[in-house]
Design an enzyme around this catalytic site. Structure first.
Site, short mmCIF file in Angstrom:
data_model
loop_
_atom_site.label_atom_id
_atom_site.label_comp_id
_atom_site.label_asym_id
_atom_site.label_seq_id
_atom_site.Cartn_x
_atom_site.Cartn_y
_atom_site.Cartn_z
NE ARG A 34 -2.17 -1.38 3.48
CZ ARG A 34 -2.58 -1.44 4.74
NH1 ARG A 34 -3.58 -0.87 4.83
NH2 ARG A 34 -1.78 -1.78 5.73
CG ASN A 52 -4.04 -4.75 2.95
OD1 ASN A 52 -3.35 -4.45 1.91
ND2 ASN A 52 -3.27 -4.82 4.02
#
EC number: 6.2.-.-
Length: 800
Positions: A34, A52
């Site tokens: 990320r 996520n």
């Protein structure tokens, strides 16, 4: 994630401004994916979010079309080192005006369709901090970041967030919390991150009457104990190890006696490559493998200028060596001048300890002290073991560093049902198929050991829950007495699941085909499956098989000549029985024994109950027939006097390979085998080999020469059988031949046979990502079950 499209305005249409959702599948959680997305999006001036979820990572992106395309092109190249992108799926978006910035959103739940990255060895950046006196993590044994550290060993559930790991017990201090929430920091959302102020702590406990002083430096004290010849149990990443100075003969002998492991080689840990080269001769490829994120044990030639204690690897020419895989191990090794034995923390036949309390109870009689910490190990992971065979790294044990990395299934298996395969009895693993991927469990041990068997069901239940797997099909070995097979039959009946039985050697070869990515509709290949035992279709024990096989089925084309095993499993424990059975079958035993009574093997049998064994062989009582190649290796090792009895699985074959004199492999005197036909089935007959071997024994040839001639002769015999089958059947196997089974852990035989087959023009398929031994069996079972459940491909020419 697509929503109904709205018509963009004229300006947006002209420059291609818009939004898109990018679904990223693969190993993209817990690796710093990320923040990598965040940095790339900000660098390109894009807005949106990344999060996520149970399927992997979802990116929602707004900006000009050309810039979004540039983002997608750069993303695979700029992904973190531990990430693996399996697919990028893009869907148009228009949820109104684009957001003002790009940010990282809160994780979402749901049905799990993503994986967990394997535990990874310490990265260079963390290692530098651990040894930097100016850094706040100086000498901290649990330093990690998104590029390294524990994963599967600490996780309770997915998505992979700190609250779902054993690190939830350690609230972050303000400085760690700032790093954890800073997308520009490499510890952003590094779930195991910690420091001396807030993380796990290390301490040393005595197992005797004298406790250590409360302020003892546990690492320094452990180093002093090891240097003095003491045994220390060390809690590592995936379980406990027992450590001792590898140059201390008495200490190594004491460890073997207490652990009840008289002969099996012991693993080693070295500080660095300089220490490694004092004892071994690693190739560049082997060294690179040891330094990779998996940090496995690698079998290396023991050809350094210095030697270790005699008891480290008796009768071997290789050491199993690893480099430190965690800061704890780096710190421990930093001030030691010699390697340490670092073997599993258990008594022989038991699984390694996982908890502090288990170690206190089970290792007190072995270790003199316990180096403990308070981070719980959720999933026990043994060390992985790798060996280079004919230029390819071959996994002998797949565990820490490799598990639970999923394997993408070959083309044609996209619609596979959810399959659970329960593996075999030895080197037990199980396998889950879901979402066109195979998830193979870590090595769990041998299920005939009661404690290993008891640990199987909780581990299986954990995997099924962790990966949200609800099996529709169960796959098992047809052996009537395997615990895994009985468990599968009971489970299928209780839950109403389809049950598929997969013959042992077909499963071996199917695992090899999947390991090599052969499509489901591929033409059948010729396979050579060599191992110690596998239940055959005729009720006998197979293990030296040449099969024509694809995923759905197989046809037995040839095998080694079968020989009875007097006493059944007792013959496996006492290889002298196997040698006797071979000689009794092929010769007049009384005359042979009289002519060769001066040989050590025949003298050793004088006190054995040979008359009883002869009656068993004549009547077939408790003497099952076996074509197993592994048993042939055992018999040869016994006749050569290397191993009349064994204390661990495969010992005789391992010592026979270690005895080989490489200079004699091509001396032109390979022992002959012949091909006979029995009930229409070609058999590779070893009787001429026995005569040549006996002749060389009488001539007092060195054992290394005779061991080499056996290996070369077997490779010649197998290649000749392949030629024979081509003569019988014409074009066979589409020019491809697959090698599988535990015998192919033997590098001498493997390299010799591969050379002979490739010279004949065969494309040789062998294992690389999955063990060739029974550790890969569950993958083969699972993919055969899937192939049989799916409708046959229209362009398939199956063996079935």
């Amino acid at each position: 994630m697509a929503t109904a499209m709205q018509h963009p305005g004229p300006l947006a249409s002209a420059v291609g401004v818009g939004g898109e959702a990018i679904r990223v599948r693969g190993l993209v959680q817990g690796v710093g994916f990320r923040p990598a997305v965040w940095r790339l999006a900000r660098d390109l001036g894009l807005t949106g979010e990344v999060r996520n979820d149970a399927e992997g990572v979802l990116i929602r992106l707004w900006g000009e079309r050309a810039v979004r395309e540039r983002f997608r092109r750069r993303l695979p190249d700029e992904a973190p080192p531990l990430a693996r992108i399996d697919s990028l799926e893009t869907t148009p978006l228009d949820d109104g005006p684009p957001p003002p910035r790009f940010h990282i959103a809160t994780s979402a739940g749901g049905e799990v369709h993503t994986g967990i990255v394997a535990d990874a060895a310490t990265c260079a950046a963390c290692l530098a901090e651990v040894f930097d006196p100016a850094d706040r993590r100086y000498r901290y044994a649990f330093a990690n970041c998104t590029h390294c550290g524990p994963r599967l060993s600490i996780v309770h559930a997915l998505p992979y967030d700190r609250a779902a790991t054993s690190m939830a017990a350690f609230p972050l201090c303000p400085r760690c919390r700032a790093e954890y929430h800073d997308p520009a920091d490499r510890r952003f959302h590094a779930q195991p991150t910690a420091c001396p102020a807030c993380g796990p702590r290390l301490w040393l406990e005595a197992t005797g009457a004298e406790p250590f002083a409360p302020h003892t430096d546990p690492l320094a004290a452990t180093q002093r104990l090891l240097e003095a010849g003491h045994i220390v149990a060390i809690k590592g990443i995936g379980g406990f190890h027992l450590a001792v100075d590898a140059t201390h003969d008495a200490a190594v002998a004491r460890l073997r006696q207490r652990k009840r492991r008289p002969d099996k080689p012991l693993a080693l840990m070295v500080r660095d490559v300089a220490m490694l080269r004092r004892y071994c001769r690693p190739t560049d490829d082997e060294h690179a493998l040891m330094q990779g994120p998996a940090a496995p044990i690698v079998l290396l030639a023991a050809e350094g200028p210095e030697t270790l204690a005699r008891g480290v690897a008796p009768g071997q020419r290789h050491y199993g060596v690893m480099l430190p895989a965690s800061p704890l191990h780096h710190l421990l090794m930093a001030d030691l001048e010699a390697p340490i034995v670092l073997t599993s923390g258990n008594r022989a036949g038991e699984p390694p300890c996982r908890t502090n309390q288990e170690a206190r109870q089970r290792l007190a009689g072995i270790a003199d002290a316990l180096l403990l910490h308070d981070r719980d190990i959720v999933d026990r992971l043994d060390d992985s073991v790798v060996r280079w065979v004919a230029g390819v790294p071959t996994l002998l044990r797949r565990a820490r560093g490799y598990v639970p990395t999923p394997l993408a299934l070959p083309a044609g298996f996209e619609a596979t049902p959810s399959v659970l395969a329960l593996g075999g009895e030895l080197k037990h693993t199980f396998c889950l198929l879901k979402d066109a991927q195979a998830l193979l469990s870590a090595h769990l041990g041998n299920r005939h050991d009661a404690t290993v068997d008891a640990a199987h069901l909780p581990t299986l239940a954990r995997y099924l829950a962790l990966f949200d797997h609800r099996p529709q099909v169960l796959a098992i070995d047809p052996h009537p007495d395997y615990r895994s097979s009985r468990e599968g039959r009971d489970r299928a009946a209780a839950e109403g699941l389809a049950l598929v039985e997969v013959q042992h050697h077909h499963a071996h070869l199917a695992a090899c085909l999947a390991d090599n990515g052969l499509a489901r509709n591929s033409a059948p290949v010729l396979g050579i499956a060599l191992d110690g035992t596998g239940y055959g279709d005729d009720g006998t024990l197979w293990g030296g098989e040449l099969l024509l096989a694809d995923y759905r089925g197989y046809r037995r084309l040839a095998s080694l000549a079968p020989v009875a095993l007097p006493g059944g499993t007792q013959a496996i424990r006492q290889p002298w029985r196997l040698a006797y059975a071979h000689l009794y079958r092929g010769f007049d035993w009384a005359a042979l024994a009289a002519d060769h009574r001066h040989l050590a093997f025949f003298q050793a049998l004088e006190d054995q109950p040979l008359a009883t064994l002869a009656c068993m062989l004549d009547s077939g009582f408790n003497s099952p027939s076996s074509s197993a190649c592994g048993r042939l290796f055992d018999a040869v090792a016994a006749l050569l006097g290397l191993c009349l009895t064994v204390s661990y699985e495969g010992q005789a074959a391992i010592e026979l390979e270690a005895a080989v004199d490489p200079r004699a492999l091509d001396d032109g005197h390979a022992y002959p085998f012949t091909i006979v036909t029995e009930n229409g089935l070609p058999r590779l007959e070893p009787q001429p080999m026995w005569q040549s071997l006996l002749d060389d024994l009488c001539r007092n040839l060195p054992i290394g020469v005779m061991a080499a001639r056996f290996h070369a002769g077997l490779a010649d015999g197998l290649a000749a059988m392949v030629d024979h089958l081509q003569g019988q059947h014409g074009v066979i196997g589409a020019g491809r031949i697959a090698l599988s089974g535990g015998v192919f852990q033997n590098a001498v035989l493997g390299e010799a046979l591969i050379q002979r087959l490739e010279t004949r023009g065969w494309q040789v398929l062998r294992h690389e990502r999955v063990p060739t031994n029974d550790g890969g069996l569950s993958l083969g079972q699972a993919i055969v079950a899937a192939a049989r459940t799916l409708a046959p491909p229209e362009d398939s020419s199956s063996c079935v």
